[in-house]
Design a protein around this motif. Structure first.
Motif, short mmCIF file in Angstrom:
data_model
loop_
_atom_site.label_atom_id
_atom_site.label_comp_id
_atom_site.label_asym_id
_atom_site.label_seq_id
_atom_site.Cartn_x
_atom_site.Cartn_y
_atom_site.Cartn_z
N GLY A 217 0.78 -1.23 0.00
CA GLY A 217 0.00 0.00 0.00
C GLY A 217 0.82 1.28 0.00
N ASP A 218 0.19 2.34 -0.47
CA ASP A 218 0.79 3.68 -0.44
C ASP A 218 0.46 4.33 0.91
N CYS A 219 1.45 5.00 1.50
CA CYS A 219 1.28 5.54 2.86
C CYS A 219 0.13 6.55 2.96
N GLU A 220 -0.03 7.38 1.95
CA GLU A 220 -1.11 8.37 2.01
C GLU A 220 -2.38 7.87 1.34
N GLU A 221 -2.29 7.44 0.11
CA GLU A 221 -3.49 7.11 -0.65
C GLU A 221 -4.21 5.87 -0.13
N ASP A 222 -3.48 4.88 0.34
CA ASP A 222 -4.11 3.65 0.81
C ASP A 222 -4.32 3.63 2.32
N ILE A 223 -3.35 4.09 3.07
CA ILE A 223 -3.46 4.06 4.53
C ILE A 223 -4.06 5.36 5.05
N GLY A 224 -3.50 6.49 4.67
CA GLY A 224 -3.98 7.77 5.16
C GLY A 224 -5.44 8.04 4.83
N ARG A 225 -5.83 7.73 3.60
CA ARG A 225 -7.22 7.98 3.20
C ARG A 225 -8.19 7.10 4.00
N ALA A 226 -7.78 5.88 4.31
CA ALA A 226 -8.64 5.01 5.12
C ALA A 226 -8.76 5.55 6.54
N ILE A 227 -7.68 6.10 7.07
CA ILE A 227 -7.71 6.68 8.41
C ILE A 227 -8.66 7.87 8.44
N VAL A 228 -8.70 8.65 7.36
CA VAL A 228 -9.65 9.77 7.27
C VAL A 228 -11.07 9.27 7.53
N TRP A 229 -11.41 8.15 6.92
CA TRP A 229 -12.76 7.60 7.11
C TRP A 229 -12.95 7.10 8.54
N ILE A 230 -11.96 6.38 9.05
CA ILE A 230 -12.08 5.78 10.38
C ILE A 230 -12.29 6.84 11.45
N VAL A 231 -11.59 7.96 11.37
CA VAL A 231 -11.70 8.99 12.41
C VAL A 231 -12.84 9.97 12.15
N GLY A 232 -13.45 9.89 10.97
CA GLY A 232 -14.51 10.82 10.61
C GLY A 232 -15.89 10.37 11.05
N ASP A 233 -16.86 11.23 10.85
CA ASP A 233 -18.23 10.97 11.29
C ASP A 233 -18.90 9.81 10.55
N ASP A 234 -18.44 9.51 9.34
CA ASP A 234 -19.05 8.41 8.59
C ASP A 234 -18.81 7.06 9.26
N ALA A 235 -17.78 6.97 10.11
CA ALA A 235 -17.47 5.72 10.82
C ALA A 235 -17.84 5.84 12.30
N ARG A 236 -18.84 6.64 12.59
CA ARG A 236 -19.16 6.94 13.99
C ARG A 236 -19.62 5.73 14.81
N TYR A 237 -19.99 4.63 14.16
CA TYR A 237 -20.46 3.45 14.88
C TYR A 237 -19.37 2.37 14.96
N LEU A 238 -18.16 2.72 14.55
CA LEU A 238 -17.05 1.77 14.53
C LEU A 238 -16.14 2.02 15.72
N THR A 239 -16.00 1.03 16.60
CA THR A 239 -15.05 1.13 17.71
C THR A 239 -14.67 -0.26 18.19
N GLY A 240 -13.48 -0.37 18.77
CA GLY A 240 -12.99 -1.64 19.28
C GLY A 240 -12.57 -2.62 18.21
N ALA A 241 -12.45 -2.16 16.98
CA ALA A 241 -12.15 -3.06 15.85
C ALA A 241 -10.68 -3.01 15.46
#
Length: 253
Positions: A217-241
């Protein structure tokens, strides 16, 4: 408008590799980023790049093996940006080698820079996040513990598995405060992985063959962009995973 406008992110080991890629991605979405790490020159370069595309960031020198430096770095972040909404525990010392070759000193350094440092950073930001109505913590772990052959990865994997357990506990305890805590296990072309592929080419070739998507994976495009989703409001029901960002390679039970 970015999805993280108004948010403040504190990222360890953000001067290079995966941490830097995450810093770039979060800053592009509007987060103000505390770029922390041991080497000031790398932090400054990262911040200059972020400012170059219009992002907001500050370099904060911090050796995560020293808990007092972690506390001071968080305090500097609050002084600069007013709080902390996102914590990414990325930096750690990763010991490789057969169990008989590992030393107690090396193992202690691995745990101090890994789960202990992350634990302290989490405790430090907790009251800040709680006061702000919640937040998101991401602990960078590894799929080393579920490798087809763990030979040579015992010290590294054990420290990362300790952090995974801490992630689940904090998620259970802090959910009522609006604080989500997740773990991410990435494969990305960081300096460490680049060193590994160059020094263990045969093993690296087999490793890449085992990735269904056929690439690291690419550090920004593959990992960083996924982190954007994980910490954002769209993933608000995701925890402990534990989220594997590894192109489908690891078999997580």
């Amino acid at each position: 408008m970015g999805t993280l406008d108004g948010k403040v992110a504190f990222i360890t080991g953000a001067g290079q590799g995966v941490g830097q890629g995450i810093a770039f991605a979060l800053a592009r979405e509007g987060a103000a980023v505390a770029v922390t790490g041991r080497t000031e020159s790398k932090l400054v370069e990262t911040v200059e790049h972020i400012r170059g595309f219009g992002g907001t960031a500050e370099p904060i020198t911090c050796d995560i093996s020293d808990t007092e430096q972690i506390t001071a770095a968080v305090e500097k972040t609050v002084e600069a940006f007013g709080g902390v909404d996102v914590l990414v525990n990325n930096a750690s010392l990763n010991p490789l080698g057969p169990v008989l070759d590992l030393t107690p000193d090396l193992m202690m350094k691995a745990y101090q820079s890994g789960p202990v440092a992350s634990f302290h950073a989490m405790q430090t930001v907790y009251p800040i996040m709680k006061q702000r109505g919640g937040g998101s913590i991401v602990n960078m772990v590894s799929s080393a513990a579920v490798r087809w052959d763990m030979s040579g990865y015992g010290g590294y994997a054990s420290a990362k598995e300790a952090l995974r357990s801490l992630t689940r506990a904090a998620a259970a305890e802090w959910g009522a405060d609006g604080i989500r805590v997740n773990a991410v296990a990435p494969h990305a072309l960081s300096p460490g992985l680049k060193w590994w592929t160059e020094n263990r080419p045969d093993e690296a070739a087999e490793f890449i063959k085992s990735i269904p998507l056929g690439r690291i994976g690419d550090c920004e495009e593959d990992i960083g962009r996924a982190i954007v989703w994980i910490v954002g409001d769209d993933a608000r029901y995701l925890t402990g995973a534990t989220i594997p960002l590894d192109g489908g390679q690891a078999r997580w039970s």
